[in-house]
Structures are given as C-alpha cells and as structure tokens.
Design an enzyme around this catalytic site. Structure first.
Site, PDB file in Angstrom:
ATOM      1  N   HIS A 190      -7.624  -5.781  -0.329  1.00 21.73           N
ATOM      2  CA  HIS A 190      -6.403  -5.009  -0.171  1.00 21.73           C
ATOM      3  C   HIS A 190      -5.675  -5.488   1.082  1.00 21.73           C
ATOM      4  CE1 HIS A 190      -3.929  -1.396  -0.341  1.00 21.73           C
ATOM      5  NE2 HIS A 190      -4.178  -1.192   0.943  1.00 21.73           N
TER       6      HIS A 190
ATOM      7  N   TRP B  80      -9.819   0.280  -5.775  1.00 18.55           N
ATOM      8  CA  TRP B  80      -9.297   1.610  -5.416  1.00 18.55           C
ATOM      9  C   TRP B  80      -7.848   1.779  -5.898  1.00 18.55           C
ATOM     10  CZ3 TRP B  80     -11.333   5.999  -4.038  1.00 18.55           C
ATOM     11  CH2 TRP B  80     -10.669   6.910  -3.210  1.00 18.55           C
TER      12      TRP B  80
ATOM     13  N   LYS C  64       4.235   2.041  -2.319  1.00 22.65           N
ATOM     14  CA  LYS C  64       4.674   3.236  -3.052  1.00 22.65           C
ATOM     15  C   LYS C  64       6.113   3.537  -2.605  1.00 22.65           C
ATOM     16  CE  LYS C  64       0.075   5.244  -1.942  1.00 22.65           C
ATOM     17  NZ  LYS C  64      -0.904   4.645  -2.773  1.00 22.65           N
TER      18      LYS C  64
ATOM     19  N   SER D 226       0.812  -1.207   0.000  1.00 24.31           N
ATOM     20  CA  SER D 226       0.000   0.000   0.000  1.00 24.31           C
ATOM     21  C   SER D 226       0.855   1.270   0.000  1.00 24.31           C
ATOM     22  CB  SER D 226      -0.959  -0.065   1.190  1.00 24.31           C
ATOM     23  OG  SER D 226      -2.087   0.690   0.920  1.00 24.31           O
TER      24      SER D 226
HETATM   25  C1  GTR Z   1      -5.398   4.561   1.436  1.00 23.97           C
HETATM   26  C2  GTR Z   1      -4.818   5.369   0.333  1.00 23.97           C
HETATM   27  C3  GTR Z   1      -4.009   4.497  -0.554  1.00 23.97           C
HETATM   28  C4  GTR Z   1      -3.108   3.531   0.216  1.00 23.97           C
HETATM   29  C5  GTR Z   1      -3.724   3.058   1.518  1.00 23.97           C
HETATM   30  C6  GTR Z   1      -2.796   2.415   2.520  1.00 23.97           C
HETATM   31  O1  GTR Z   1      -6.305   5.220   2.205  1.00 23.97           O
HETATM   32  O2  GTR Z   1      -5.872   5.932  -0.348  1.00 23.97           O
HETATM   33  O3  GTR Z   1      -3.298   5.248  -1.488  1.00 23.97           O
HETATM   34  O4  GTR Z   1      -1.885   4.039   0.375  1.00 23.97           O
HETATM   35  O5  GTR Z   1      -4.347   4.069   2.195  1.00 23.97           O
HETATM   36  O6  GTR Z   1      -1.639   2.722   2.624  1.00 23.97           O
HETATM   37  O7  GTR Z   1      -3.313   1.600   3.276  1.00 23.97           O
END
Ligand code: GTR
Length: 504
Positions: A485, A434, A347, A343
């Site tokens: 996710h 997402w 990045k 997540s």
């Molecule tokens: C979310 C965000 C994502 C991702 C995620 C995470 O809310 O929109 O880009 O980075 O968090 O890190 O769990």
C-alpha cells in the site's frame, strides 16, 4: 425487579463496558493517524493490512494496534479518555457487539448484487446522455446523503498571496527547468480564516501545463528535499517521523518524497500542485469544529446530523477551493487539472472529482473502502471497521451499513460513474488486500455503462490482471502494482501514460 436480576444486569453491563473500553483503546489510538500505512512511523515491518501498521502478520489480521495514550497531547488525552468512557458506556450496553473480523474469502466476497449505474431511484434505466446531468445529480445526492455528507452551499472568499516564486532545488541542485511557487491561500468567511499552503511545481519552459493536484499527508515539506519549501504549521500526527507534539520539524523534510517524484513528473511536461490535508481539516475527530468546518458553523450544525459533511467531504471541498486558485494561475492549463490521491486521499480525490467537473481526470491510488472498492464485497476493510476507526471521515448515515452491507442500495461503482465521461484511473497494489484490489477493479468495470452512454470505452476486465500490467485502453484505466500500500514512481508513470493518452 428482583435484586439478583438487577445485579446480574449490572454485571453484564460492566463486562460489556470493559470490552468496549478495550476496543476503543486501540480504535482511538488509530484515530487521527495521518497515514497508518506508513510502517516507518512505527519502525515496524510492512504488512498487507494497512489499517494495522507496524504489526506482525497475526496482529495485522486481527486489526490490532495498541498505542499508549500517554503519547497523545494532554488535551487530546482527556477528550479521548472521556469519549472512551462515554462511548463505551453507551456502545457497550446498547450495542454490545463486536465488528465482524475482516473477510478475505473470495467465495464470500463475490456473493452480492449490484444495481446498474444507469438506474434511477425507482430502478428505471436512463437511456441517453441528455438524461445524464440529472442522473449525475441523483448519484451525487445519493453519496452526499448516505456516505460523505453535503458540503456547504454558502460561499467563501478565496484570497491568494504568492509567498515564493523561484527555481526548484532538488537533491541539492538548482533545477533550471522547474519553477517552484508557494501560495498562501486564505479562505475567509464571517471573520474567520483558514490558511492553506499550496505548493506548485511547473515546467519553466512551457507557457502552460496540465497539472496533477493532490493533497499530501505530512505537509508540503515532506514531499521533496527542497530546503525552501515551508514547514507546515498545521496539526501533524506525532507518530510520524520528524513530528514533535503534533508539529512538524525539519526532520520531517522529504520523508514522503518517494510519493512525489517531482523531477520525473516535470520531465514529462506536467505541473504538480500539492497541499497538506491538515490545512483543510486536521485528521481527528473534534466534533466538526476545526479546519474548514469552522468556517460554516451554521451548516448542518448538529454534529449528529445524518448527512453532515465528514472529513473526506471537507478535504474534497478544499481541493475545489484550490482549483479556484489553480485555474487562474499563470502557467497552469485550467482545462488540464487532474486530481490524484492515495488511500484516504484517494477516496477524497474520487469524491472531489465526482463533484467538481473542473477536474478533467481523476486518479485513485489504493483508495479501498469508501473509495474505489465495492463495499458490498466486504473484503478487507469493512464499512463497520472504517466507521469505527475513523468516525469523522463519513457522515452518520453511513453507519447504518455497519456490518449490514447487504442492505446498501448503492455502491462505489456509482461513484466512479458519477465522474463519467471524464477519464478515471484506478490503481491497486498486490499486497494491499485491506483495500480489496479486485473490488477496486470491479467498481471501474461496473461503472463502464456510464462511459458507454457517452460513446466512451470503459473497463472490460472483471479479473485482476498480472502485476505491473496496466489495462484499459479507454476512459477507465487500472493497474495492480506489485508491492505494498503506497504511492510510488511506478504508479505515477502509469498515471502519466493514461493522462497523455486521454489528451492531458
Ligand atoms: C487506513 C484505512 C484505510 C486508508 C488508510 C490510509 O487505516 O483503514 O481506509 O484510508 O488508512 O489512508 O492510509
């Protein structure tokens, strides 16, 4: 100016301020969450929109998630409220516009044009790998300038102290084959210090092992049930279980251990190193003062500097400092460092891997917008949305593309390309719309010419494979795991197959 006209303007401004305040009420409530995808944090059900945890499907679609400010600490509450007012006043009157709702229509998403990853600033294509080092630098500058911000050039002293060296205790049993080390890593500069707790698991029966290293969201104690692992003393999100007033308690132990299947990874002969991302930079907008930002107060000191380093750049820079330690650590193969992240930390893994060639292999898990997925598809999380929810992750320049992705002259496939010729693995999850799974795959596909330039094989596929069917025999691998996710054993199993095939 006539009075009625002035009154009308003031009324319109007031309405905009109120609208903006409502927006900031929930945007700031999301700010700083250490893992919004974690439904258990709110006790809600899993949804495919990981920006909106614990909400019903319709709430998710709207991206709405209200959390009362009363749950925040007093100091934070005050600053959030004052920032709301300030930003509402400025934002409401000056911009007066809402972010576009998320797009999930493929017909709209596929309407974009990408530049070649081999194209230079004037569009000229590089043709040989001799041109690669200069071209890679161009790509890195592009992302530092337009998206993540420049890390500091100044050096920092990295000091390490072993605070524990013993055998792992997992599921209540001493693991003879697994060595557990806890290192306090001190970053020091101009009388200031940041401490990062680095937890290293390595196979006791191997003189040297390749090592997966990655940051964790909730502290080292959350990654396994080993009772000897030190509880993090850094900032934690109070919405996560076992956290009281932003501090971790014993109850948080092992609560993300499914993301770190230590025994299964070690069984395959790999080492694992992890640290809490908050040790490097707490995940909330404090105007770039705490964490490692505080070690370099002179570095692009204006908080509004267009390419100042945001939190993703700070976490990535921190990973490189941990690599400074790991590459010298007994039992760890300095040529076998692999950076992995999920997540926002996916990045981070990509940006760290792109910058630091000591990471011989890079893994992005569900990294989405600002990670592996193509921004110009504007599918799922958009640039405007991520910049609003997490104003501290990227630099100010990146905001130019809020709802203006069509004006981007670069995209995330170039970030993947900047890792070439080192192997990169991109993982998506089927319910994680997402993060735009197809956009994540396409970044890998479009980065492939950078790999071919080096005589390596990229990723041919342009369509999503069936779930749980990994693809990519060359230097770019991909899978679409069935489910939400998350980072799970299935993902790790594919990372390990890929790592092995690539000589790690
Ligand atoms: C979310 C965000 C994502 C991702 C995620 C995470 O809310 O929109 O880009 O980075 O968090 O890190 O769990």
């Amino acid at each position: 100016m006539q009075w009625p006209f002035t009154i009308a303007i003031v009324l319109v401004a007031l309405v905009l301020v109120v609208l903006k305040l409502r927006r900031f009420w929930f945007e700031f409530s999301r700010l700083g969450s250490s893992d919004l995808s974690d439904q258990e944090a709110s006790g809600g059900t899993k949804s495919s929109c990981y920006g909106c945890s614990g909400s019903s499907a319709s709430e998710s679609d709207l991206g709405i998630r209200i959390k009362p400010l009363v749950q925040l600490g007093d100091k934070r509450k005050r600053s959030v409220v004052s920032m709301c007012f300030l930003q509402a006043a400025v934002g409401g009157v000056v911009y007066g516009q809402e972010i576009r709702p998320p797009n999930y229509d493929e017909a709209i998403a596929s309407n974009y044009k990408l530049g070649s990853v081999l194209a230079g600033p004037q569009g000229e294509l590089i043709e040989s790998k001799d041109q690669w080092p200069a071209h890679r630098k161009y790509l890195l500058d592009l992302f530092a300038d337009q998206e993540y911000g420049y890390g500091p050039q100044g050096s920092v002293e990295v000091r390490m102290e072993v605070i524990d060296d013993g055998q792992a205790v997992l599921a209540g049993e001493v693991q003879a084959g697994i060595r557990r080390r806890q290192l306090a890593v001190y970053l020091e500069r101009n009388g200031k210090q940041v401490r990062i707790d680095l937890l290293v698991w390595s196979p006791s029966d191997r003189p040297i092992a390749s090592c997966f290293m990655g940051l964790n969201f909730r502290g080292n104690q959350s990654t396994s049930d080993d009772p000897k692992v030190r509880l993090t003393s850094s900032w934690c999100d109070s919405r996560n279980p076992g956290v009281v007033e932003n501090r971790a308690t014993e109850a948080s132990r092992a609560n993300q251990s499914e993301r770190w299947p230590i025994a299964q990874i070690l069984e395959r002969g790999y080492a694992v190193a992890t640290a809490h991302y908050s040790d490097i930079d707490p995940d909330y907008d404090d105007g770039f003062e705490n964490g490692v930002h505080g070690l370099f107060p002179e570095h692009r000191s204006d908080a509004e500097h267009p390419n100042r380093w945001g939190s993703i750049a700070a976490w990535a820079w921190g990973l490189s400092r941990l690599a400074d330690v790991l590459e010298k650590l007994e039992g760890i193969d300095p040529k076998g460092l692999m950076v992995v992240g999920h997540s926002r930390l996916g990045k981070t893994a990509l940006w760290a891997g792109a910058n630091d060639e000591r990471f011989g292999l890079v893994v992005s898990n569900n990294s989405g917008c600002g990670g592996a997925s193509l921004s110009q598809r504007v599918y799922g999380e958009s640039v405007a949305r991520i910049n609003t929810s997490f104003p501290h992750w990227f630099n100010r320049n990146f905001r130019k593309y809020n709802d203006r992705e069509d004006q981007m002259h670069f995209d995330q496939h170039q970030l993947i390309a900047a890792i070439a010729p080192r192997p990169v693995y991109i993982a998506s999850a089927s319910n994680d719309k997402w993060a735009d799974p197809l956009g994540e795959l396409l970044s890998g596909h479009h980065a492939s010419s950078a790999y071919r330039l080096h005589g390596k094989q990229g990723l041919d596929a342009q369509e999503l494979p069936a779930v749980n069917t990994p693809i990519g025999d060359g230097s770019i691998g991909y899978h679409l795991r069935q489910g939400d996710h998350d980072l799970l054993l299935y993902d790790w199993q594919q990372f390990m197959v890929f790592a092995k095939r690539n000589g790690f």
